[in-house]
Design a protein around this motif. Structure first.
Motif, PDB file in Angstrom:
ATOM      1  N   ASP A  50       0.830  -1.212   0.000  1.00  0.00           N
ATOM      2  CA  ASP A  50       0.000   0.000   0.000  1.00  0.00           C
ATOM      3  C   ASP A  50       0.864   1.262   0.000  1.00  0.00           C
ATOM      4  O   ASP A  50       0.532   2.247  -0.659  1.00  0.00           O
ATOM      5  CB  ASP A  50      -0.937   0.010   1.208  1.00  0.00           C
ATOM      6  CG  ASP A  50      -2.055  -1.030   1.108  1.00  0.00           C
ATOM      7  OD1 ASP A  50      -2.239  -1.613   0.015  1.00  0.00           O
ATOM      8  OD2 ASP A  50      -2.725  -1.258   2.128  1.00  0.00           O
ATOM      9  N   ALA A  51       1.983   1.225   0.729  1.00  0.00           N
ATOM     10  CA  ALA A  51       2.893   2.374   0.754  1.00  0.00           C
ATOM     11  C   ALA A  51       3.492   2.624  -0.626  1.00  0.00           C
ATOM     12  O   ALA A  51       3.693   3.774  -1.027  1.00  0.00           O
ATOM     13  CB  ALA A  51       3.989   2.159   1.795  1.00  0.00           C
ATOM     14  N   LYS A  52       3.776   1.545  -1.379  1.00  0.00           N
ATOM     15  CA  LYS A  52       4.270   1.706  -2.745  1.00  0.00           C
ATOM     16  C   LYS A  52       3.228   2.432  -3.590  1.00  0.00           C
ATOM     17  O   LYS A  52       3.566   3.355  -4.341  1.00  0.00           O
ATOM     18  CB  LYS A  52       4.587   0.345  -3.389  1.00  0.00           C
ATOM     19  CG  LYS A  52       5.829  -0.319  -2.835  1.00  0.00           C
ATOM     20  CD  LYS A  52       6.021  -1.696  -3.396  1.00  0.00           C
ATOM     21  CE  LYS A  52       6.772  -1.754  -4.680  1.00  0.00           C
ATOM     22  NZ  LYS A  52       8.070  -1.140  -4.720  1.00  0.00           N
ATOM     23  N   LEU A  53       1.985   2.032  -3.483  1.00  0.00           N
ATOM     24  CA  LEU A  53       0.912   2.680  -4.236  1.00  0.00           C
ATOM     25  C   LEU A  53       0.821   4.159  -3.866  1.00  0.00           C
ATOM     26  O   LEU A  53       0.669   5.021  -4.744  1.00  0.00           O
ATOM     27  CB  LEU A  53      -0.423   1.979  -3.999  1.00  0.00           C
ATOM     28  CG  LEU A  53      -1.618   2.574  -4.727  1.00  0.00           C
ATOM     29  CD1 LEU A  53      -1.419   2.581  -6.238  1.00  0.00           C
ATOM     30  CD2 LEU A  53      -2.884   1.816  -4.349  1.00  0.00           C
ATOM     31  N   ASP A  54       0.944   4.472  -2.598  1.00  0.00           N
ATOM     32  CA  ASP A  54       0.931   5.877  -2.167  1.00  0.00           C
ATOM     33  C   ASP A  54       2.081   6.658  -2.811  1.00  0.00           C
ATOM     34  O   ASP A  54       1.905   7.794  -3.248  1.00  0.00           O
ATOM     35  CB  ASP A  54       1.029   5.977  -0.640  1.00  0.00           C
ATOM     36  CG  ASP A  54      -0.218   5.481   0.073  1.00  0.00           C
ATOM     37  OD1 ASP A  54      -1.290   5.362  -0.571  1.00  0.00           O
ATOM     38  OD2 ASP A  54      -0.115   5.209   1.288  1.00  0.00           O
ATOM     39  N   ARG A  55       3.280   6.038  -2.883  1.00  0.00           N
ATOM     40  CA  ARG A  55       4.423   6.694  -3.535  1.00  0.00           C
ATOM     41  C   ARG A  55       4.154   6.916  -5.018  1.00  0.00           C
ATOM     42  O   ARG A  55       4.527   7.943  -5.582  1.00  0.00           O
ATOM     43  CB  ARG A  55       5.699   5.872  -3.346  1.00  0.00           C
ATOM     44  CG  ARG A  55       6.313   6.012  -1.974  1.00  0.00           C
ATOM     45  CD  ARG A  55       7.734   5.480  -1.901  1.00  0.00           C
ATOM     46  NE  ARG A  55       7.917   4.134  -2.399  1.00  0.00           N
ATOM     47  CZ  ARG A  55       7.698   3.026  -1.702  1.00  0.00           C
ATOM     48  NH1 ARG A  55       7.264   3.110  -0.444  1.00  0.00           N
ATOM     49  NH2 ARG A  55       7.907   1.835  -2.222  1.00  0.00           N
ATOM     50  N   TYR A  56       3.507   5.959  -5.662  1.00  0.00           N
ATOM     51  CA  TYR A  56       3.206   6.100  -7.087  1.00  0.00           C
ATOM     52  C   TYR A  56       2.258   7.274  -7.316  1.00  0.00           C
ATOM     53  O   TYR A  56       2.465   8.080  -8.232  1.00  0.00           O
ATOM     54  CB  TYR A  56       2.593   4.821  -7.656  1.00  0.00           C
ATOM     55  CG  TYR A  56       3.480   3.601  -7.558  1.00  0.00           C
ATOM     56  CD1 TYR A  56       4.852   3.708  -7.308  1.00  0.00           C
ATOM     57  CD2 TYR A  56       2.961   2.338  -7.705  1.00  0.00           C
ATOM     58  CE1 TYR A  56       5.662   2.591  -7.215  1.00  0.00           C
ATOM     59  CE2 TYR A  56       3.769   1.213  -7.628  1.00  0.00           C
ATOM     60  CZ  TYR A  56       5.109   1.344  -7.376  1.00  0.00           C
ATOM     61  OH  TYR A  56       5.909   0.237  -7.298  1.00  0.00           O
ATOM     62  N   MET A  57       1.243   7.390  -6.496  1.00  0.00           N
ATOM     63  CA  MET A  57       0.289   8.497  -6.655  1.00  0.00           C
ATOM     64  C   MET A  57       0.967   9.840  -6.378  1.00  0.00           C
ATOM     65  O   MET A  57       0.739  10.816  -7.093  1.00  0.00           O
ATOM     66  CB  MET A  57      -0.930   8.278  -5.754  1.00  0.00           C
ATOM     67  CG  MET A  57      -1.774   7.095  -6.215  1.00  0.00           C
ATOM     68  SD  MET A  57      -3.339   6.862  -5.331  1.00  0.00           S
ATOM     69  CE  MET A  57      -2.795   6.599  -3.668  1.00  0.00           C
ATOM     70  N   ALA A  58       1.822   9.889  -5.372  1.00  0.00           N
ATOM     71  CA  ALA A  58       2.546  11.133  -5.065  1.00  0.00           C
ATOM     72  C   ALA A  58       3.498  11.500  -6.204  1.00  0.00           C
ATOM     73  O   ALA A  58       3.646  12.680  -6.534  1.00  0.00           O
ATOM     74  CB  ALA A  58       3.310  10.981  -3.749  1.00  0.00           C
ATOM     75  N   ASP A  62       1.586  13.239  -8.914  1.00  0.00           N
ATOM     76  CA  ASP A  62       1.271  14.623  -8.526  1.00  0.00           C
ATOM     77  C   ASP A  62       2.488  15.540  -8.687  1.00  0.00           C
ATOM     78  O   ASP A  62       2.345  16.678  -9.118  1.00  0.00           O
ATOM     79  CB  ASP A  62       0.789  14.681  -7.072  1.00  0.00           C
ATOM     80  CG  ASP A  62      -0.594  14.078  -6.889  1.00  0.00           C
ATOM     81  OD1 ASP A  62      -1.328  13.908  -7.895  1.00  0.00           O
ATOM     82  OD2 ASP A  62      -0.946  13.770  -5.735  1.00  0.00           O
ATOM     83  N   CYS A 105       4.325   8.034 -13.262  1.00  0.00           N
ATOM     84  CA  CYS A 105       4.315   7.035 -12.196  1.00  0.00           C
ATOM     85  C   CYS A 105       4.084   5.656 -12.805  1.00  0.00           C
ATOM     86  O   CYS A 105       4.036   5.506 -14.028  1.00  0.00           O
ATOM     87  CB  CYS A 105       3.239   7.354 -11.164  1.00  0.00           C
ATOM     88  SG  CYS A 105       1.541   7.166 -11.758  1.00  0.00           S
TER      89      CYS A 105
END
Length: 151
Positions: free
Chosen positions: A21-29, A32, A37
């Motif tokens: 889940d943290a990887k997915l958060d990094r991808y979305m950031a 932005d 990404c």
């Protein structure tokens, strides 16, 4: 996908749901901040098959600042050219829309599947950039570097 031992073999083994889940958060950031990404790959029926895309490097990466094309697929999606098709689209987007002048890719010497994708993408091998890093959960990892530039 990130919990599958064979999929994650080259990367130190499976990771937890929280780490995934943290990887997915990094991808979305990253999207932005950099307009680039990892993208989800799905088949026509909407089944998740994996991801591919261009990401900025970690600030402490041994190669210094760069953008990296990468992919990871569910085991049942291997060998069907999904990685090549999706990564090719991501490279085109990185050069045409985002305006990058170079993208790198790296893999372990025994990851022949990823090396085949890199060849199909017409990335050029650059042994002068090969690196060794000590990654948490992986240990010492030796990366072979490939480079892509706009045509």
């Amino acid at each position: 996908m990130n919990a599958h031992p064979e999929v994650m073999l080259d990367l130190g083994g499976p990771i937890s749901r929280a780490m995934s889940d943290a990887k997915l958060d990094r991808y979305m950031a990253a999207f932005d901040r950099h307009s680039s990404c990892r993208w989800a790959i799905e088949n026509r029926g909407g089944e998740f098959l994996g991801y591919a895309g261009v990401m900025p490097s970690d600030e402490n990466h041994p190669l210094g600042p760069h953008f990296e094309i990468g992919w990871r697929l569910m085991r049942n999606a291997w060998g069907r050219w999904y990685a090549t098709e999706a990564a090719g689209a991501a490279l085109h987007d990185a050069f045409a829309r985002v305006g990058l002048s170079e993208v790198v890719s790296y893999t372990a010497s025994d990851n022949l599947r990823s090396q085949a994708v890199m060849k199909r993408l017409h990335l050029q091998r650059d042994p002068s950039r090969d690196f060794t890093a000590n990654y948490e959960g992986v240990g010492i990892w030796h990366g072979l570097v490939w480079v892509g530039r706009p045509a």
